[in-house]
Structures are given as structure tokens and as C-alpha cells.
Design an enzyme around this catalytic site. Structure first.
Site, PDB file in Angstrom:
ATOM      1  N   HIS A   1     -18.194  58.052  37.366  1.00 55.25           N
ATOM      2  CA  HIS A   1     -17.908  56.705  36.870  1.00 55.25           C
ATOM      3  C   HIS A   1     -19.065  55.758  37.183  1.00 55.25           C
ATOM      4  O   HIS A   1     -19.869  56.028  38.079  1.00 55.25           O
ATOM      5  CB  HIS A   1     -16.661  56.149  37.578  1.00 55.25           C
ATOM      6  CG  HIS A   1     -15.370  56.777  37.161  1.00 55.25           C
ATOM      7  ND1 HIS A   1     -14.437  57.234  38.074  1.00 55.25           N
ATOM      8  CD2 HIS A   1     -14.837  57.011  35.935  1.00 55.25           C
ATOM      9  CE1 HIS A   1     -13.395  57.720  37.429  1.00 55.25           C
ATOM     10  NE2 HIS A   1     -13.603  57.607  36.127  1.00 55.25           N
TER      11      HIS A   1
ATOM     12  N   CYS B   1     -11.413  53.777  44.246  1.00 55.05           N
ATOM     13  CA  CYS B   1     -10.445  54.443  43.345  1.00 55.05           C
ATOM     14  C   CYS B   1      -8.995  54.334  43.810  1.00 55.05           C
ATOM     15  O   CYS B   1      -8.082  54.453  43.001  1.00 55.05           O
ATOM     16  CB  CYS B   1     -10.730  55.930  43.229  1.00 55.05           C
ATOM     17  SG  CYS B   1     -12.437  56.395  43.121  1.00 55.05           S
TER      18      CYS B   1
HETATM   19  N1  GLY Z   1     -10.157  63.351  40.476  1.00 50.77           N
HETATM   20  C1  GLY Z   1     -10.461  62.115  39.853  1.00 50.77           C
HETATM   21  C2  GLY Z   1     -10.805  62.294  38.430  1.00 50.77           C
HETATM   22  O1  GLY Z   1     -11.531  63.195  38.105  1.00 50.77           O
HETATM   23  O2  GLY Z   1     -10.337  61.575  37.571  1.00 50.77           O
END
Ligand code: GLY
Length: 252
Positions: free
Chosen positions: A160, A247
Site C-alpha cells: 500500500h 492498518c
Molecule cells: N493481509 C493484509 C492484506 O493483504 O490485505
């Protein structure tokens, strides 16, 4: 100032979630301990921490930052880019409705909240394997209606956008060298991550305190110069699932 955080307990099957990590199989009891310490750190900063139950149908659902985005004026239920994560937002929506008007990203648009970096009232929207141009365009329109500006940034590596850059207060970004040259970030002061400590990019700025992952001394020394309180947290098991400090909560 943030006053609230929404979190979700990792489920017993959390290790079945998506990951590209080669750090080994994560431990359930240890991640519960690490999640509890994370919630306690948020509480110690004055936030009311809402804890939602685990979602056995969605092993990644404790990464609540991806299926929703909360701004000062609205909440967006995203359409996550990984099919196995689409649907995680449905149990967040009734909670968010208590605090903000809720809008949605619709397919074929996809957006992961991990790609959305808020700096004051401006939003950087990472275009990644999870967030596509259609999703970014939908989000930009929703943000504009709510009075926010935004721009897109290409995410060339990492899961991300916030795997490589985060706002750490004082007009400063903590950023990897590959993102630092991006014209989108030209106006900001930058703290460059040492190439051996890029995971520490996922540092969380909350109410003039920095929550950073444990074990990154070079980054700690650089952040110290900002003169803020720093709390280190062990997120070894979260990292094994390609996650980090940002997150695991929605802050607002
Ligand atoms: N484990 C987080 C994702 O890959 O969305």
C-alpha cells in the site's frame, strides 16, 4: 485531535489471511497480546477504543483501515482490491453511521484504505495493486464534495501507499527513498528511511505522539529529532501478515 479508534480482534484463523511475507507462520496468542498492547497505547493517548468481534469469514478483517476511510466530514466504505476482503465493510458501516455520513466506493472501482494518506485536509490516493484508477476517481469526487483536496500517487512497490510513507506531524513525511522523489511530496519536509528499516515507514501519528514498530533504532533516532513522544510497539505477528500499525485501526 483524534478522539476515537475502531479496531477489530484478530480471529483464530487470522493466519489464513493474505500475505507475501516470508517471516514464518504467525502465532495467534502473540498477535492477541500485541493487539491488546496496541489498543492500550491508543487508550493512553485519550482515544475511546471501540473493539469489534473477529470475523471468521474474513481473516484479514482486523486490518480495519482497508475497508473504510474516515475523514473529519465523512466515512467511506471502500471496495477492497482483494476479492477475499470485499464484504469486510458491512459490519463497520453501522458503527461508522453513528459518527459520520457514510458513502461507498462501487465496483469496478477498488480502494484499500491503506493506500489513502491524509495530510491535514489533503489526501494522497495511492494507485496500487489494490486501488485502481476507477476507485481513485470515485474517491476523489467524494472527498471534493466533503471539502477535501486529493491527488493520486503511483505505488510502484510495497502493498500500500502507507507501506512506504506516513505523515508524522510538523509538516513532515516519514518516507522511503523510492517515494521521496515523487513530485506529489515535493512540498513536504521529509525524514528518509534507511533502506534496512523501510518497514518502519508504517509509523502512526496520533495526538502529537508517534507509535512506531519496535526494533528500528535508526528510524527512532531520526524521529526523536521531531521532539515528540515515541511509543514502540511489537508488531512481529502483524508484520508476518503484511500489516502494520496504521492498518489495525480507523482513527477519527
Ligand atoms: N493481509 C493484509 C492484506 O493483504 O490485505
Amino acid at each position: 485531535m483524534f478522539t476515537h479508534a475502531i479496531t477489530r480482534l484478530p480471529g483464530e484463523n487470522f493466519a489464513d489471511g493474505l500475505t507475501t511475507s516470508t517471516l514464518g507462520r504467525p502465532n495467534y496468542h502473540l498477535i492477541l497480546k500485541q493487539h491488546q498492547a496496541y489498543r492500550q497505547a491508543l487508550q493512553s493517548l485519550g482515544l475511546e477504543v471501540i473493539l469489534l468481534p473477529a470475523e471468521s469469514a474474513y481473516p484479514d478483517a482486523y486490518f480495519v483501515e482497508d475497508p473504510a476511510i474516515v475523514t473529519p466530514n465523512l466515512a467511506v466504505i471502500t471496495c477492497p482490491g482483494a476479492p477475499s476482503r470485499q464484504g469486510e465493510g458491512s459490519t463497520l458501516e453501522p458503527v461508522l453511521k453513528q459518527y459520520r455520513p457514510v458513502v461507498h466506493i462501487d465496483p469496478p472501482g477498488t480502494v484499500d484504505g491503506g493506500d489513502i494518506l491524509m495530510v491535514e485536509s489533503h489526501f494522497f490516493i495511492g494507485l496500487s495493486e489494490r486501488t485502481n484508477r476507477e476507485g481513485a476517481a470515485q474517491l476523489a469526487k467524494l472527498l471534493a464534495v466533503a471539502g477535501h483536496t486529493s491527488e493520486t500517487v503511483l505505488v510502484a512497490s510495497g502493498l500500500h501507499l502507507k507501506s512506504g510513507v506516513n505523515f508524522v506531524g510538523k509538516d513532515t513525511l516519514l518516507i522511503t527513498s523510492s517515494l521521496a522523489d515523487n513530485p506529489a511530496f515535493v512540498k513536504h519536509k521529509k525524514i528518509l528511511l534507511d533502506p534496512t528499516e523501510e518497514y518502519a515507514a508504517n509509523t502512526l501519528y496520533i495526538n502529537d505522539t508517534l507509535l512506531m514498530p519496535e526494533g528500528f533504532p535508526k528510524t527512532h533516532a531520526k524521529l526523536d529529532r521531531l521532539g515528540m513522544r515515541i511509543i514502540e510497539l511489537d508488531v512481529s505477528e502483524v508484520r508476518k501478515m503484511d500489516g502494520g500499525l496504521t492498518c489495525m485501526s480507523l482513527r477519527f
